[in-house]
Design a protein around this motif. Structure first.
Motif, PDB file in Angstrom:
ATOM      1  N   THR A 147      -0.966   2.971   6.648  1.00  0.00           N
ATOM      2  CA  THR A 147      -1.829   2.616   5.528  1.00  0.00           C
ATOM      3  C   THR A 147      -1.961   3.817   4.598  1.00  0.00           C
ATOM      4  OG1 THR A 147      -4.021   1.782   4.912  1.00  0.00           O
ATOM      5  CG2 THR A 147      -3.918   3.317   6.771  1.00  0.00           C
ATOM      6  N   THR A 148      -2.349   3.564   3.350  1.00  0.00           N
ATOM      7  CA  THR A 148      -2.583   4.672   2.416  1.00  0.00           C
ATOM      8  C   THR A 148      -3.972   5.239   2.659  1.00  0.00           C
ATOM      9  OG1 THR A 148      -3.431   3.174   0.716  1.00  0.00           O
ATOM     10  CG2 THR A 148      -1.075   3.656   0.680  1.00  0.00           C
ATOM     11  N   ALA A 149      -4.177   6.487   2.229  1.00  0.00           N
ATOM     12  CA  ALA A 149      -5.466   7.142   2.439  1.00  0.00           C
ATOM     13  C   ALA A 149      -5.728   8.116   1.303  1.00  0.00           C
ATOM     14  CB  ALA A 149      -5.485   7.874   3.778  1.00  0.00           C
ATOM     15  N   ARG A 190      -4.507  11.743   1.564  1.00  0.00           N
ATOM     16  CA  ARG A 190      -3.090  12.066   1.406  1.00  0.00           C
ATOM     17  C   ARG A 190      -2.628  11.527   0.062  1.00  0.00           C
ATOM     18  NH1 ARG A 190       2.175  10.860   5.393  1.00  0.00           N
ATOM     19  NH2 ARG A 190       3.453  12.510   4.481  1.00  0.00           N
ATOM     20  N   VAL A 191      -2.462  12.430  -0.901  1.00  0.00           N
ATOM     21  CA  VAL A 191      -2.100  12.025  -2.265  1.00  0.00           C
ATOM     22  C   VAL A 191      -0.709  12.545  -2.582  1.00  0.00           C
ATOM     23  CG1 VAL A 191      -2.757  12.084  -4.695  1.00  0.00           C
ATOM     24  CG2 VAL A 191      -4.529  12.097  -2.922  1.00  0.00           C
ATOM     25  N   GLY A 219      -2.505  16.709  -5.889  1.00  0.00           N
ATOM     26  CA  GLY A 219      -1.892  16.207  -4.668  1.00  0.00           C
ATOM     27  C   GLY A 219      -2.221  17.054  -3.455  1.00  0.00           C
ATOM     28  N   GLN A 220      -2.522  16.389  -2.343  1.00  0.00           N
ATOM     29  CA  GLN A 220      -2.938  17.101  -1.144  1.00  0.00           C
ATOM     30  C   GLN A 220      -2.668  16.255   0.101  1.00  0.00           C
ATOM     31  OE1 GLN A 220      -7.156  17.344  -0.603  1.00  0.00           O
ATOM     32  NE2 GLN A 220      -7.412  15.142  -0.724  1.00  0.00           N
ATOM     33  N   TYR A 221      -2.827  16.887   1.255  1.00  0.00           N
ATOM     34  CA  TYR A 221      -2.865  16.197   2.542  1.00  0.00           C
ATOM     35  C   TYR A 221      -3.855  16.985   3.393  1.00  0.00           C
ATOM     36  CZ  TYR A 221      -1.071  13.503   6.550  1.00  0.00           C
ATOM     37  OH  TYR A 221      -0.934  12.656   7.636  1.00  0.00           O
ATOM     38  N   GLU A 222      -5.030  16.420   3.588  1.00  0.00           N
ATOM     39  CA  GLU A 222      -6.102  17.136   4.275  1.00  0.00           C
ATOM     40  C   GLU A 222      -5.730  17.428   5.731  1.00  0.00           C
ATOM     41  OE1 GLU A 222      -9.830  15.148   3.678  1.00  0.00           O
ATOM     42  OE2 GLU A 222      -9.766  15.409   1.496  1.00  0.00           O
ATOM     43  N   ALA A 266      -2.846  21.620   6.733  1.00  0.00           N
ATOM     44  CA  ALA A 266      -3.131  20.811   5.547  1.00  0.00           C
ATOM     45  C   ALA A 266      -2.292  21.291   4.375  1.00  0.00           C
ATOM     46  CB  ALA A 266      -4.611  20.883   5.194  1.00  0.00           C
ATOM     47  N   ALA A 267      -2.052  20.386   3.443  1.00  0.00           N
ATOM     48  CA  ALA A 267      -1.406  20.736   2.176  1.00  0.00           C
ATOM     49  C   ALA A 267      -2.496  20.801   1.114  1.00  0.00           C
ATOM     50  CB  ALA A 267      -0.349  19.701   1.801  1.00  0.00           C
TER      51      ALA A 267
END
Length: 454
Positions: A294-296, A299-300, A344-347, A421-422
């Motif tokens: 699923t999208t979240a 996470r962009v 844009g990120q990914y926690e 994380a990113a």
């Protein structure tokens, strides 16, 4: 231009495009070309309207002269048979032609083009996503509202300042002073911590994560620095790297994070990006409750998966990873290419499956993710670091390099210190690609363990 923007804003909610432009800077560049085409079309429409008005203006000037002359002596004017004929002709034919010219719609071309392009416009979700990204950047990088509203973002070089010598020497001196102060007055510090309620090491993960993204709170002590080296690596005497060994740099000791320099060429990067761009779709995560993708909001980015069999460059990259790590890539996941969007990120997350997620990679049948290989395929002007909040480590993007770490111990247990994380991309366009290597297929191989790389 203002009028064009208003039209775009009016039509935005009616967008027929799939959502997700805000999750990929690479795909947002298409919007710039779209808007440029619309501006060109708008200018053509304006030119057509100006030509039309110029024709009407000439009509008006000609008729003004005729009527001025005729009204001075109406009988004498129409007494001339040619004037009488022309008057009849103008009123019967030419005024109808003028009417048609006035009523002619010159906007058909522009409206037609706008209608075609409208299906590729961002939608409400994109607009809201971009707005949330600005708030996220404001919070993460401590930007005040006035600064971000004016677009006066910090100097991009400052965000990567920990990579230059002066900043590094400053950090070393600061750490040295802190260590000296700690040893001289340890009891006072403990008392202070008790009064404060918690130590810096026990800050909430979110706070640690955001600090590391800003280049703060990096736990690079002199003792740790002494354990980190640069070296040439030949992949356990791999013939491909004996004469041209790979350049390695230790980024961290525990967990051991290795950076490979000049490990992917600009030409290879462009081929990988070109293969991925048409397939980019919103990046997904495993839902622990349903087990489905699923999208979240945490996470962009957009991602695409590339198989080695579809292009020799991808196959060559896969084999390079295998040669340098000693790990079998035949059971690894396909090469994932990701492009981050606005902010844009990914926690913080784990790459490996925990004990409470036994079915995370069940469909692959290749066991857990034993290691992660991450290519940086672009430089990032500001932000975009890969950070490890548990240990206080930050790794900054550098085009053409890759970082590697093990997610599992030799026992098969997960290494929880690899939680990473990113960071949000503050300025720039971040492209990465990663390879997740799995347990199966490694039983009888001799991997280049990180202890061997010391």
């Amino acid at each position: 231009m203002i009028w064009c923007i208003l039209v775009v804003g009016f039509l935005l909610p009616q967008s027929l495009a799939d959502p997700g432009f805000f999750t990929s800077i690479g795909q947002m560049t298409d919007l710039i070309r779209t808007e440029k085409d619309l501006v060109t079309s708008l200018k053509d429409y304006i030119k057509a309207e100006e030509d039309k008005l110029e024709q009407i203006k000439k009509w008006a000037e000609k008729l003004d002269q005729l009527t001025s002359t005729a009204t001075k002596d109406p009988e004498g004017f129409v007494g001339h048979p040619v004037n009488a004929f022309k008057l009849m002709k103008r009123l019967n034919t030419e005024w109808s032609e003028l009417e048609n010219l006035v009523l002619k719609d010159m906007s058909d071309g522009f409206i037609s083009n706008l209608t075609i392009q409208r299906q590729y416009f961002p939608n409400d979700e994109d607009q809201v996503g971009a707005a949330k990204a600005l708030l996220r950047l404001q919070d993460t990088y401590n930007l005040d509202t006035d600064t971000i509203s004016k677009g006066d973002l910090p100097d991009p070089e400052h965000q990567r300042a920990n990579g230059n010598l002066k900043y590094f020497e400053y950090i070393m001196a600061k750490e040295k002073d802190a260590n000296k102060s700690a040893s001289d007055d340890q009891s006072d510090q403990k008392s202070h911590r008790r009064k404060k309620g918690f130590a810096a090491d026990y800050l909430p993960e979110r706070q640690k994560y955001e600090m590391l993204c800003r280049g703060e709170g990096i736990k690079m002590t002199p003792r740790r620095q002494k354990k980190l080296f640069c070296r040439y690596h030949d992949g356990n005497r791999n013939p491909k790297f004996i004469l041209a060994p790979a350049k390695q740099e230790d980024e961290w000791d525990k967990p051991r994070i290795i950076r490979f320099h000049d490990i992917i060429s600009d030409a290879e990067i462009e081929i990988v990006k070109d293969l991925a761009k048409p397939r980019l779709s919103r990046a997904t995560v495993h839902d622990p409750e349903t087990g489905k993708l699923t999208t979240a909001q945490y996470r962009v980015s957009k991602s695409a998966w590339l198989s080695g069999y579809e292009n020799p460059v991808v196959s060559r990259i896969n084999m390079r990873i295998q040669d340098l790590t000693g790990l079998d890539v035949s059971t690894a996941e396909e090469l994932q290419v990701a492009n981050y969007g606005v902010g844009g990120q990914y926690e913080p997350h784990f790459d490996f499956a925990r004990k409470d997620e036994p079915d995370a990679f069940k469909e692959l049948g290749t066991g857990n993710r034993i290691a992660t290989w991450l290519f940086y395929m672009s430089d990032v002007s500001a932000g975009g670091a890969t950070v490890f909040p548990e240990v206080g480590a930050s790794v900054w993007p550098k085009k053409g390099t890759a970082v590697f770490w093990y997610n599992l111990f030799a026992s098969g247990e997960g290494d929880y210190s690899t939680r990473h994380a990113a960071c949000p991309v503050l300025v720039g366009n971040k492209w990465v690609s990663n390879k997740w290597l799995h347990e199966r297929g490694q039983e009888f191989r001799r991997p280049c363990t990180l202890s061997e790389l010391e």
